[in-house]
Scaffold this motif. Structure first.
Motif, short mmCIF file in Angstrom:
data_model
loop_
_atom_site.label_atom_id
_atom_site.label_comp_id
_atom_site.label_asym_id
_atom_site.label_seq_id
_atom_site.Cartn_x
_atom_site.Cartn_y
_atom_site.Cartn_z
N TYR A 26 6.59 -1.60 11.54
CA TYR A 26 6.84 -0.47 12.45
C TYR A 26 7.31 -1.05 13.78
O TYR A 26 7.25 -2.27 13.99
CB TYR A 26 5.54 0.35 12.67
CG TYR A 26 4.32 -0.52 12.81
CD1 TYR A 26 4.03 -1.18 14.01
CD2 TYR A 26 3.47 -0.75 11.73
CE1 TYR A 26 2.93 -2.02 14.11
CE2 TYR A 26 2.37 -1.60 11.84
CZ TYR A 26 2.11 -2.22 13.03
OH TYR A 26 1.03 -3.06 13.14
N ASP A 30 5.35 2.07 18.36
CA ASP A 30 4.97 3.16 17.45
C ASP A 30 3.48 3.49 17.49
O ASP A 30 3.08 4.58 17.13
CB ASP A 30 5.32 2.79 15.99
CG ASP A 30 6.74 3.18 15.62
OD1 ASP A 30 7.39 3.88 16.43
OD2 ASP A 30 7.18 2.80 14.52
N ARG A 77 -0.66 -5.04 9.11
CA ARG A 77 -0.02 -4.40 7.98
C ARG A 77 -0.47 -2.96 7.77
O ARG A 77 0.24 -2.15 7.18
CB ARG A 77 -0.47 -5.17 6.74
CG ARG A 77 0.56 -5.56 5.80
CD ARG A 77 -0.16 -6.39 4.75
NE ARG A 77 0.20 -7.78 4.82
CZ ARG A 77 1.35 -8.24 4.36
NH1 ARG A 77 2.21 -7.43 3.81
NH2 ARG A 77 1.63 -9.51 4.46
N GLN A 78 -1.69 -2.65 8.18
CA GLN A 78 -2.29 -1.37 7.77
C GLN A 78 -2.05 -0.23 8.75
O GLN A 78 -2.58 0.85 8.57
CB GLN A 78 -3.79 -1.55 7.55
CG GLN A 78 -4.55 -1.65 8.85
CD GLN A 78 -6.04 -1.87 8.71
OE1 GLN A 78 -6.54 -2.21 7.66
NE2 GLN A 78 -6.74 -1.67 9.81
N TYR A 79 -1.23 -0.45 9.80
CA TYR A 79 -0.97 0.60 10.77
C TYR A 79 0.34 1.33 10.48
O TYR A 79 1.22 0.81 9.78
CB TYR A 79 -0.91 0.02 12.18
CG TYR A 79 -2.24 -0.47 12.73
CD1 TYR A 79 -3.41 0.26 12.56
CD2 TYR A 79 -2.31 -1.67 13.43
CE1 TYR A 79 -4.62 -0.20 13.08
CE2 TYR A 79 -3.51 -2.13 13.95
CZ TYR A 79 -4.66 -1.39 13.77
OH TYR A 79 -5.85 -1.83 14.29
N GLN A 80 0.47 2.50 11.08
CA GLN A 80 1.73 3.26 11.04
C GLN A 80 1.83 4.07 12.34
O GLN A 80 0.89 4.09 13.12
CB GLN A 80 1.76 4.19 9.83
CG GLN A 80 0.70 5.27 9.88
CD GLN A 80 0.66 6.15 8.63
OE1 GLN A 80 1.34 5.88 7.64
NE2 GLN A 80 -0.13 7.22 8.68
N LYS A 81 2.97 4.73 12.53
CA LYS A 81 3.22 5.49 13.76
C LYS A 81 2.06 6.45 14.05
O LYS A 81 1.55 7.09 13.14
CB LYS A 81 4.53 6.28 13.59
CG LYS A 81 5.10 6.77 14.89
CD LYS A 81 6.50 7.32 14.65
CE LYS A 81 7.07 8.02 15.87
NZ LYS A 81 7.06 7.24 17.10
N ASN A 86 -3.48 12.51 11.52
CA ASN A 86 -3.58 11.49 10.46
C ASN A 86 -4.91 11.59 9.70
O ASN A 86 -5.97 11.66 10.32
CB ASN A 86 -3.45 10.10 11.10
CG ASN A 86 -3.18 9.02 10.08
OD1 ASN A 86 -2.53 9.27 9.06
ND2 ASN A 86 -3.69 7.83 10.34
N ASN A 174 -2.58 3.59 8.12
CA ASN A 174 -1.68 3.96 7.02
C ASN A 174 -2.53 4.16 5.76
O ASN A 174 -2.82 3.21 5.04
CB ASN A 174 -0.63 2.86 6.83
CG ASN A 174 0.32 3.17 5.68
OD1 ASN A 174 0.06 4.04 4.85
ND2 ASN A 174 1.42 2.44 5.62
N TRP A 175 -2.92 5.39 5.52
CA TRP A 175 -3.87 5.67 4.43
C TRP A 175 -3.27 5.44 3.06
O TRP A 175 -4.01 5.18 2.10
CB TRP A 175 -4.44 7.08 4.57
CG TRP A 175 -5.39 7.18 5.73
CD1 TRP A 175 -5.17 7.78 6.94
CD2 TRP A 175 -6.72 6.63 5.80
NE1 TRP A 175 -6.28 7.63 7.75
CE2 TRP A 175 -7.24 6.94 7.08
CE3 TRP A 175 -7.51 5.91 4.91
CZ2 TRP A 175 -8.51 6.55 7.48
CZ3 TRP A 175 -8.79 5.51 5.30
CH2 TRP A 175 -9.28 5.84 6.58
N ASN A 176 -1.96 5.56 2.94
CA ASN A 176 -1.34 5.25 1.63
C ASN A 176 -1.52 3.78 1.31
O ASN A 176 -1.78 3.41 0.17
CB ASN A 176 0.15 5.60 1.64
CG ASN A 176 0.36 7.11 1.61
OD1 ASN A 176 -0.51 7.85 1.16
ND2 ASN A 176 1.51 7.55 2.08
N LEU A 177 -1.39 2.94 2.35
CA LEU A 177 -1.60 1.50 2.13
C LEU A 177 -3.07 1.21 1.80
O LEU A 177 -3.37 0.42 0.90
CB LEU A 177 -1.19 0.70 3.38
CG LEU A 177 -1.39 -0.80 3.21
CD1 LEU A 177 -0.33 -1.40 2.31
CD2 LEU A 177 -1.38 -1.51 4.54
#
Ligand SMILES: [Fe+2]
Length: 186
Positions: A26, A30, A77-81, A86, A174-177
């Motif tokens: 990201y 973000d 790795r486990q973060y997102q915008k 969320n 990032n819950w999908n991850l």
């Protein structure tokens, strides 16, 4: 598992010779306002890079540097915008509901454990559904969701308000991850 050299190396029975820093999935801004761009520049750009560089140059304690690189690899790795709405999704939602009844109850337990950490350390959700802590750095193979509780992770943005730092983490997970880690580990 985490695309981490040690893991591959362990399978091959040889010690790692060099580490690589995980590229951010990201943009540096973000994660704002949960984590500022300034903190990313410092935490990712200097501290995490420092563990990798020192390991590769053979400087300092190799185990400590390797464990530091390992944990920051999982972390960044486990973060997102950032998003206020969320929430856990699919597999990660089922996992949390199974072990904690609800996301709200999980957050309370997780934050309670994180607040109690004295000095430098980490808190994480483990593959068996328990919440565990790490003092300083240590390689663990059962991490599903990880939060950095070293002061460098939050003091620049939150000064003394560690509680607010923890509450704001939920906006950027990032819950999908996380779900893919549950699927891979179970
Ligand atoms: Fe850190």
């Amino acid at each position: 598992m985490y695309n981490f050299i040690r893991y591959v190396s362990l399978n091959e029975g040889t010690a790692p010779k060099s580490l690589e820093q995980t590229p951010l999935p990201y943009a540096k801004d973000d994660l704002d306002p949960s984590i500022s761009e300034d903190t990313i520049n410092y935490h990712y750009g200097k501290l995490y890079k420092g563990y990798v560089d020192r390991f590769n140059k053979g400087e300092g304690d190799a185990d400590f540097n390797e464990a530091g690189a390992f944990l920051h690899d999982i972390l960044f790795r486990q973060y997102q915008k950032s998003s206020n709405s969320n929430q856990p999704t699919a597999i990660s939602e089922n996992f949390i509901n199974k072990h904690f009844t609800s996301f709200d109850k999980f957050k309370i337990e997780f934050e309670k454990t994180a607040i109690k950490i004295q000095g430098s350390g980490w808190v994480y959700l483990a593959r068996d559904g328990s919440i565990k802590t790490i003092k300083n750095h240590e390689i663990r193979m059962d991490i599903i969701l990880l939060v950095d509780c070293w002061e460098h992770a939050w003091a620049l943005d939150y000064q003394a308000d560690k509680k607010k730092y923890l509450a704001n983490q939920w906006k950027i997970i990032n819950w999908n991850l996380i779900g893919s880690r549950v699927g891979r580990l179970s």
